[in-house]
Design a protein around this motif. Structure first.
Motif, short mmCIF file in Angstrom:
data_model
loop_
_atom_site.label_atom_id
_atom_site.label_comp_id
_atom_site.label_asym_id
_atom_site.label_seq_id
_atom_site.Cartn_x
_atom_site.Cartn_y
_atom_site.Cartn_z
N VAL A 131 0.82 -1.22 0.00
CA VAL A 131 0.00 0.00 0.00
C VAL A 131 0.85 1.27 0.00
O VAL A 131 0.37 2.33 -0.43
CB VAL A 131 -1.01 0.03 1.18
CG1 VAL A 131 -2.00 -1.11 1.06
CG2 VAL A 131 -0.30 0.03 2.52
N ASP A 132 2.11 1.21 0.44
CA ASP A 132 2.98 2.39 0.38
C ASP A 132 3.14 2.89 -1.06
O ASP A 132 3.43 4.07 -1.29
CB ASP A 132 4.37 2.07 0.94
CG ASP A 132 4.38 1.94 2.45
OD1 ASP A 132 3.39 2.36 3.10
OD2 ASP A 132 5.38 1.43 2.99
N LEU A 133 2.96 1.99 -2.02
CA LEU A 133 3.17 2.37 -3.41
C LEU A 133 2.07 3.28 -3.95
O LEU A 133 2.28 3.97 -4.95
CB LEU A 133 3.31 1.12 -4.27
CG LEU A 133 4.49 0.20 -3.91
CD1 LEU A 133 4.57 -0.96 -4.89
CD2 LEU A 133 5.80 0.99 -3.89
N ALA A 134 0.92 3.30 -3.31
CA ALA A 134 -0.13 4.23 -3.74
C ALA A 134 0.37 5.67 -3.62
O ALA A 134 0.22 6.47 -4.54
CB ALA A 134 -1.41 4.02 -2.92
N ARG A 135 0.99 5.97 -2.49
CA ARG A 135 1.55 7.32 -2.32
C ARG A 135 2.65 7.59 -3.35
O ARG A 135 2.73 8.70 -3.90
CB ARG A 135 2.09 7.50 -0.91
CG ARG A 135 2.65 8.90 -0.69
CD ARG A 135 3.37 9.05 0.65
NE ARG A 135 3.87 10.41 0.77
CZ ARG A 135 3.24 11.39 1.41
NH1 ARG A 135 2.09 11.17 2.01
NH2 ARG A 135 3.76 12.60 1.43
N GLU A 136 3.49 6.60 -3.60
CA GLU A 136 4.59 6.79 -4.57
C GLU A 136 4.04 7.08 -5.96
O GLU A 136 4.60 7.91 -6.69
CB GLU A 136 5.49 5.55 -4.59
CG GLU A 136 6.20 5.27 -3.29
CD GLU A 136 7.03 6.44 -2.79
OE1 GLU A 136 7.69 7.12 -3.61
OE2 GLU A 136 7.01 6.69 -1.57
N PHE A 137 2.96 6.42 -6.33
CA PHE A 137 2.33 6.70 -7.62
C PHE A 137 1.89 8.15 -7.71
O PHE A 137 2.20 8.86 -8.67
CB PHE A 137 1.12 5.77 -7.84
CG PHE A 137 0.29 6.15 -9.03
CD1 PHE A 137 0.62 5.69 -10.29
CD2 PHE A 137 -0.82 6.96 -8.89
CE1 PHE A 137 -0.13 6.05 -11.40
CE2 PHE A 137 -1.58 7.33 -9.99
CZ PHE A 137 -1.24 6.86 -11.24
N PHE A 138 1.17 8.60 -6.69
CA PHE A 138 0.64 9.96 -6.73
C PHE A 138 1.76 11.00 -6.60
O PHE A 138 1.67 12.07 -7.20
CB PHE A 138 -0.44 10.15 -5.67
CG PHE A 138 -1.73 9.48 -6.02
CD1 PHE A 138 -2.49 9.92 -7.10
CD2 PHE A 138 -2.18 8.39 -5.30
CE1 PHE A 138 -3.69 9.29 -7.44
CE2 PHE A 138 -3.37 7.76 -5.64
CZ PHE A 138 -4.12 8.21 -6.70
N GLN A 139 2.81 10.70 -5.85
CA GLN A 139 3.93 11.64 -5.75
C GLN A 139 4.59 11.80 -7.11
O GLN A 139 4.93 12.91 -7.53
CB GLN A 139 4.95 11.17 -4.72
CG GLN A 139 6.03 12.20 -4.42
CD GLN A 139 5.47 13.42 -3.70
OE1 GLN A 139 5.06 13.33 -2.55
NE2 GLN A 139 5.44 14.56 -4.38
N GLY A 140 4.79 10.70 -7.81
CA GLY A 140 5.35 10.77 -9.16
C GLY A 140 4.46 11.57 -10.09
O GLY A 140 4.94 12.41 -10.87
N PHE A 141 3.15 11.33 -10.02
CA PHE A 141 2.21 12.06 -10.87
C PHE A 141 2.27 13.56 -10.58
O PHE A 141 2.40 14.38 -11.50
CB PHE A 141 0.78 11.54 -10.66
CG PHE A 141 -0.23 12.27 -11.49
CD1 PHE A 141 -0.51 11.85 -12.77
CD2 PHE A 141 -0.89 13.38 -10.99
CE1 PHE A 141 -1.43 12.54 -13.56
CE2 PHE A 141 -1.81 14.07 -11.75
CZ PHE A 141 -2.08 13.65 -13.05
N VAL A 142 2.18 13.92 -9.32
CA VAL A 142 2.16 15.32 -8.90
C VAL A 142 3.42 16.06 -9.35
O VAL A 142 3.35 17.18 -9.87
CB VAL A 142 2.00 15.39 -7.36
CG1 VAL A 142 2.46 16.72 -6.80
CG2 VAL A 142 0.57 15.12 -6.96
N ASN A 143 4.56 15.42 -9.16
CA ASN A 143 5.83 16.07 -9.49
C ASN A 143 5.95 16.39 -10.96
O ASN A 143 6.64 17.36 -11.34
CB ASN A 143 7.01 15.19 -9.06
CG ASN A 143 7.19 15.14 -7.57
OD1 ASN A 143 6.61 15.92 -6.83
ND2 ASN A 143 7.98 14.19 -7.10
#
Length: 195
Positions: A131-143
Motif C-alpha cells: 500500500v505504500d506504493l499508492a503514495r509513490e504513484f501519486f507523488q510521481g504524478f504530482v511532481n
C-alpha cells in the motif's frame, strides 16, 4: 482532442503512456502489476480519459520502481495533453464511497507540485500490492503533472476499498479539473494569466 504520448526509459523501467483527456474511459493497461492496472482502470473509467499504458520494470526486485515510474510518466503525459491550461476549469474535487470506505480528492492544476496524502490503510498489503506504493504513484504524478493534490481517506475498514475509492475519486477530480469551461473559452484560469 487533447492527447499526448510519453515514453520513459531508465535502467529500472521502460514505460509508455498515452492519454486522451477528451476520451470515453477506454483503456489498455499492462504494467506487470495487476492491482496497479485495476487502479489505472478506475482513473480511466471514472475520469473519462483514455489510457494506454505499458510498463516493463524490475519486478524481480519489487513493484516500487514500476509503480512510481508509471505515476511519473502519466503525469508527464497529462501535463503535455493539457498544454497551457487555457480554457480548463483548473480545479476538481470528488467524494467517492465504496461500501464502508469514503475518500475525498481535490486537485488544482496550479503549476506547483504538492501532495497531501492522508490514507490510514488498515493493512500493509492488498494481495501482492504494497500500500505504500499508492503514495509513490501519486507523488510521481504530482511532481510531473505540476499539480497540487489533496487525498484524504475519510473512513474505511477494508484496504482494497480504501485504495479503490482514492483512485476513483482521483479520476473524477481529474475529469472535472481538465474539462473545458464553456464560460471561459481560451482563458487561463489565474489572475497571473499563466499557470
Amino acid at each position: 482532442m487533447r492527447t499526448a504520448e510519453i515514453t520513459r526509459n531508465t535502467n529500472e523501467t521502460r514505460i509508455r503512456a498515452a492519454v486522451n483527456l477528451d476520451g470515453t474511459g477506454k483503456q489498455t493497461l499492462n504494467t506487470g502489476v495487476p492491482f496497479l492496472d485495476h487502479m489505472l482502470d478506475q482513473i480511466a473509467r471514472h475520469g473519462l480519459v483514455d489510457l494506454d499504458i505499458t510498463a516493463d520494470g524490475d519486478l524481480h526486485i519489487d513493484a516500487h520502481h514500476t509503480v512510481e515510474d508509471v505515476g511519473i510518466t502519466l503525469g508527464q503525459a497529462v501535463a503535455k495533453a493539457v498544454g497551457n491550461k487555457a480554457g480548463i476549469r483548473r480545479y476538481g474535487h470528488a467524494y467517492v464511497p465504496l461500501d464502508e470506505a469514503l475518500s475525498r480528492v481535490v486537485i488544482d492544476f496550479s503549476g506547483r507540485p504538492g501532495l497531501e496524502f492522508h490514507v490510514p490503510f488498515t493493512r500493509a498489503m492488498i494481495g501482492q500490492f504494497d500500500v505504500d506504493l499508492a503514495r509513490e504513484f501519486f507523488q510521481g504524478f504530482v511532481n510531473h503533472a505540476l499539480v497540487t493534490l489533496h487525498i484524504d481517506n475519510l473512513r474505511g475498514d477494508n484496504a482494497h476499498h480504501q485504495c479503490e475509492t482514492v483512485f476513483k475519486a482521483f479520476g473524477r477530480a481529474l475529469r472535472m479539473a481538465v474539462e473545458l469551461d464553456p464560460r471561459a473559452p481560451g482563458v487561463v484560469p489565474s489572475t497571473k494569466g499563466v499557470l
